[in-house]
Design an enzyme around this catalytic site. Structure first.
Site, PDB file in Angstrom:
ATOM      1  N   LYS A 115       2.883   6.581  -8.557  1.00 31.02           N
ATOM      2  CA  LYS A 115       3.219   7.893  -7.977  1.00 31.02           C
ATOM      3  C   LYS A 115       4.363   8.560  -8.730  1.00 31.02           C
ATOM      4  O   LYS A 115       4.427   9.784  -8.809  1.00 31.02           O
ATOM      5  CB  LYS A 115       3.541   7.759  -6.484  1.00 31.02           C
ATOM      6  CG  LYS A 115       2.304   7.523  -5.635  1.00 31.02           C
ATOM      7  CD  LYS A 115       2.538   7.901  -4.184  1.00 31.02           C
ATOM      8  CE  LYS A 115       1.279   7.691  -3.366  1.00 31.02           C
ATOM      9  NZ  LYS A 115       1.533   7.766  -1.914  1.00 31.02           N
ATOM     10  N   LYS A 197     -10.251   2.860  -8.173  1.00 29.75           N
ATOM     11  CA  LYS A 197     -10.330   2.991  -6.717  1.00 29.75           C
ATOM     12  C   LYS A 197     -10.717   4.418  -6.335  1.00 29.75           C
ATOM     13  O   LYS A 197     -10.226   5.371  -6.952  1.00 29.75           O
ATOM     14  CB  LYS A 197      -8.943   2.645  -6.154  1.00 29.75           C
ATOM     15  CG  LYS A 197      -8.802   2.770  -4.673  1.00 29.75           C
ATOM     16  CD  LYS A 197      -7.355   2.580  -4.230  1.00 29.75           C
ATOM     17  CE  LYS A 197      -6.572   3.883  -4.291  1.00 29.75           C
ATOM     18  NZ  LYS A 197      -5.360   3.923  -3.469  1.00 29.75           N
ATOM     19  N   LYS A 200      -8.101   9.665  -2.275  1.00 24.69           N
ATOM     20  CA  LYS A 200      -8.029  10.968  -1.617  1.00 24.69           C
ATOM     21  C   LYS A 200      -7.601  12.040  -2.599  1.00 24.69           C
ATOM     22  O   LYS A 200      -7.934  13.196  -2.447  1.00 24.69           O
ATOM     23  CB  LYS A 200      -6.915  10.927  -0.553  1.00 24.69           C
ATOM     24  CG  LYS A 200      -7.218  10.187   0.697  1.00 24.69           C
ATOM     25  CD  LYS A 200      -6.017  10.363   1.639  1.00 24.69           C
ATOM     26  CE  LYS A 200      -5.647   9.085   2.332  1.00 24.69           C
ATOM     27  NZ  LYS A 200      -4.374   9.102   3.013  1.00 24.69           N
TER      28      LYS A 200
HETATM   29  P1  TYM Z   1      -3.530   5.406   2.827  1.00 19.87           P
HETATM   30  O1  TYM Z   1      -3.408   6.602   3.695  1.00 19.87           O
HETATM   31  O2  TYM Z   1      -3.358   5.565   1.361  1.00 19.87           O
HETATM   32  O3  TYM Z   1      -4.899   4.690   3.047  1.00 19.87           O
HETATM   33  C1  TYM Z   1      -5.326   4.323   4.346  1.00 19.87           C
HETATM   34  C2  TYM Z   1      -6.102   3.029   4.313  1.00 19.87           C
HETATM   35  O4  TYM Z   1      -7.256   3.147   3.480  1.00 19.87           O
HETATM   36  C3  TYM Z   1      -7.297   2.083   2.555  1.00 19.87           C
HETATM   37  N1  TYM Z   1      -7.946   2.559   1.324  1.00 19.87           N
HETATM   38  C4  TYM Z   1      -9.040   2.008   0.791  1.00 19.87           C
HETATM   39  N2  TYM Z   1      -9.797   0.962   1.157  1.00 19.87           N
HETATM   40  C5  TYM Z   1     -10.871   0.662   0.390  1.00 19.87           C
HETATM   41  N3  TYM Z   1     -11.225   1.363  -0.718  1.00 19.87           N
HETATM   42  C6  TYM Z   1     -10.499   2.426  -1.113  1.00 19.87           C
HETATM   43  N4  TYM Z   1     -10.872   3.112  -2.183  1.00 19.87           N
HETATM   44  C7  TYM Z   1      -9.353   2.797  -0.348  1.00 19.87           C
HETATM   45  N5  TYM Z   1      -8.431   3.772  -0.459  1.00 19.87           N
HETATM   46  C8  TYM Z   1      -7.580   3.609   0.567  1.00 19.87           C
HETATM   47  C9  TYM Z   1      -5.841   1.716   2.344  1.00 19.87           C
HETATM   48  O5  TYM Z   1      -5.708   0.398   1.833  1.00 19.87           O
HETATM   49  C10 TYM Z   1      -5.292   1.852   3.735  1.00 19.87           C
HETATM   50  O6  TYM Z   1      -5.553   0.692   4.494  1.00 19.87           O
HETATM   51  N6  TYM Z   1       0.734   3.012   3.236  1.00 19.87           N
HETATM   52  C11 TYM Z   1      -0.513   3.195   3.927  1.00 19.87           C
HETATM   53  C12 TYM Z   1      -0.339   3.769   5.319  1.00 19.87           C
HETATM   54  C13 TYM Z   1       0.579   2.985   6.160  1.00 19.87           C
HETATM   55  C14 TYM Z   1       0.346   1.707   6.696  1.00 19.87           C
HETATM   56  C15 TYM Z   1       1.509   1.374   7.459  1.00 19.87           C
HETATM   57  C16 TYM Z   1      -0.723   0.817   6.641  1.00 19.87           C
HETATM   58  C17 TYM Z   1       1.821   3.385   6.580  1.00 19.87           C
HETATM   59  N7  TYM Z   1       2.372   2.411   7.362  1.00 19.87           N
HETATM   60  C18 TYM Z   1       1.622   0.157   8.130  1.00 19.87           C
HETATM   61  C19 TYM Z   1      -0.599  -0.408   7.311  1.00 19.87           C
HETATM   62  C20 TYM Z   1       0.543  -0.720   8.034  1.00 19.87           C
HETATM   63  C21 TYM Z   1      -1.331   4.162   3.089  1.00 19.87           C
HETATM   64  O7  TYM Z   1      -0.836   4.848   2.288  1.00 19.87           O
HETATM   65  O8  TYM Z   1      -2.579   4.246   3.376  1.00 19.87           O
END
Ligand code: TYM
Length: 333
Positions: A115, A197, A200
Site C-alpha cells: 500500500k 489475488k 477490490k
Molecule cells: P478486506 O476488506 O481487504 O477483505 C475482506 C475479507 O476478504 C478476504 N479477501 C479474499 N479472500 C479470498 N480471495 C480474495 N481474492 C480475497 N480478497 C479479499 C480478506 O482476506 C478478508 O477476510 N483487514 C481486513 C479487515 C479487518 C479484519 C479485522 C478482518 C479489519 N479488522 C479483524 C479480520 C479481523 C481487510 O482489509 O479485509
C-alpha cells in the site's frame, strides 16, 4: 446451563465494491459458522480511512455493506453486526497495544509495503498501524476464531504475537486467536491475471467480479477470463492457474466438489466451461443483489441493526478494555 459458545470475529473494509473474493474468502464462511459461534462482524471503517476516502462515499458504502452482510445471510438477531467506529474501545485498545508493537515489525508487513508503494503520496501513520488496530478488533472480543482470506494471515500472526506478548508481560488477558482460512476460496484470483489475488481496487476491472455486477457483465467477464494452454479442465494451480481458479469459483458457488466439477466438464471446451461458470455466479449473485436493494430502502431498519450491534459489541469490548487499563496501571476511580 448451556456450554459457552466459542467466539468468532471478522470484518471487511467498506472500500470500493466488494468482489466475489471477499464473499468466497470471508462472508460466505461467516454465514455457515454463525450458528455454532458467538459472532461479531464489523464494518471496518477505521481501517478504510488509512487510504483517503471521499466522506459521502464512505458513509454510503458503510450502510451498503451492512445491507450486504444481511443479504448474504448474516442474521443480525444472532450476530453483533456493527460499525467499527461506533465502538470507541477499538481506538482505545489500539493505543495501548501500540506500546507492545515494534516499528520494525510493522515496516515488514507485506500489505504495508504494497500500500505504501501504491499510495506513495500518503504513507500515513494509520497505514502502518493498520495491523495493531486489527489486533485490537480481534482481542477486544476474546475471539477464538477469525475467518479470513489468505491475504490476512500475516496480520493474524501479529495479532497472536501481540496477545502473547501482553499476556506474558502481565497475566493471561487475551485469548490467542486462530485463523480459519479455507482450503478452497482463501485466495480467489484475478480473471485476467490468475497469478494475482482478485482485488477490490484492481486497475483492470475486467479481472474482478464485483458483487454488484449485473448478469451480462458477470458473463462477459467470465467469457474473457484467461485460461491456460492445453484444453483439459483439471485442477492444477501450478500449471493451470486460470482453469483452477475458475474451478474453485464454480465449486464454491455450485456447492459441488472440485472433482465433481472436473467430471462435469470432462468433455467440454474452455468456452462452454467459462459460460457455465459465469451463469452459475450470475444466478447466485442476483438474489443477494435484490435483497441488498430491498434492505437499503429501509434505512431505519438498518440503523436499528447497527445500533443494537454496537451496543452488544461495546459491552464485551469495554469489559476487555477495563481489564487492560487496570493491568497496565491506569488510575481507576
Ligand atoms: P478486506 O476488506 O481487504 O477483505 C475482506 C475479507 O476478504 C478476504 N479477501 C479474499 N479472500 C479470498 N480471495 C480474495 N481474492 C480475497 N480478497 C479479499 C480478506 O482476506 C478478508 O477476510 N483487514 C481486513 C479487515 C479487518 C479484519 C479485522 C478482518 C479489519 N479488522 C479483524 C479480520 C479481523 C481487510 O482489509 O479485509
Amino acid at each position: 446451563m448451556e456450554d459457552r459458545k466459542k467466539t468468532l470475529y471478522s470484518a471487511v473494509q467498506p472500500t470500493n465494491n466488494l468482489t466475489i473474493g471477499n464473499y468466497l474468502g470471508a462472508i460466505k464462511n461467516w454465514v455457515s459458522l454463525q450458528n455454532e459461534y458467538d459472532c461479531f462482524f464489523a464494518i471496518a471503517d477505521m481501517h478504510a480511512i488509512t487510504v483517503r476516502q471521499e466522506p459521502a462515499e464512505l458513509r454510503r458504502r458503510t450502510l451498503s455493506l451492512a445491507a450486504l452482510y444481511i443479504a448474504c445471510g448474516i442474521d443480525p438477531d444472532k450476530c453483533a453486526l456493527y460499525v467499527q467506529s461506533h465502538v470507541a474501545a477499538h481506538a482505545q485498545l489500539c493505543w495501548a497495544l501500540n506500546t507492545f508493537t515494534y516499528v520494525g515489525e510493522m515496516e515488514r508487513m507485506t500489505q504495508f509495503k504494497d500500500k505504501s508503494a501504491k499510495h506513495a503520496d500518503n504513507i500515513n501513520m494509520g497505514l502502518m498501524d493498520y495491523p495493531v488496530l486489527m489486533a485490537a478488533d480481534i482481542l477486544l472480543y476474546q475471539a477464538d476464531f477469525v475467518p479470513v482470506g489468505q491475504d490476512q494471515k500475516q496480520h493474524l500472526e501479529i495479532a497472536r504475537d501481540i496477545a502473547r506478548r501482553f499476556n506474558n508481560a502481565y497475566s493471561p488477558t487475551f485469548t490467542v486467536p486462530e485463523g480459519i482460512i479455507m482450503k478452497v476460496g482463501a485466495k480467489i484470483c484475478d480473471l485476467s491475471e490468475p497469478e494475482k489475488k482478485m482485488s477490490k481496487s484492481a486497475e483492470n476491472p475486467n479481472g474482478s467480479i464485483f458483487l454488484s455486477d449485473d448478469r451480462d457483465t458477470v458473463i462477459r467477464k467470465f467469457k474473457r477470463a484467461v485460461t491456460d494452454s492445453g484444453s483439459e479442465i483439471k485442477y492444477d494451480s501450478e500449471n493451470k492457474p486460470g482453469v483452477s481458479n475458475l474451478l474453485s469459483i464454480y465449486s464454491l458457488f455450485s456447492g459441488k466438489s472440485i472433482e465433481e466439477a472436473e467430471r462435469e466438464f470432462a468433455n467440454s471446451g474452455y468456452g462452454e466451461f467459462k459460460l457455465a461458470v459465469g451463469e452459475t455466479v450470475a444466478d447466485a449473485l442476483s438474489p443477494i443483489q435484490n435483497e441488498q436493494n430491498k434492505l437499503l430502502a429501509d434505512k431505519e431498519y438498518l440503523n436499528g441493526v447497527l445500533k443494537r450491534g454496537a451496543e452488544t459489541a461495546a459491552r464485551t469490548a469495554n469489559r476487555t478494555l477495563g481489564k487492560v487499563y487496570k493491568k497496565i496501571g491506569f488510575y481507576q476511580i
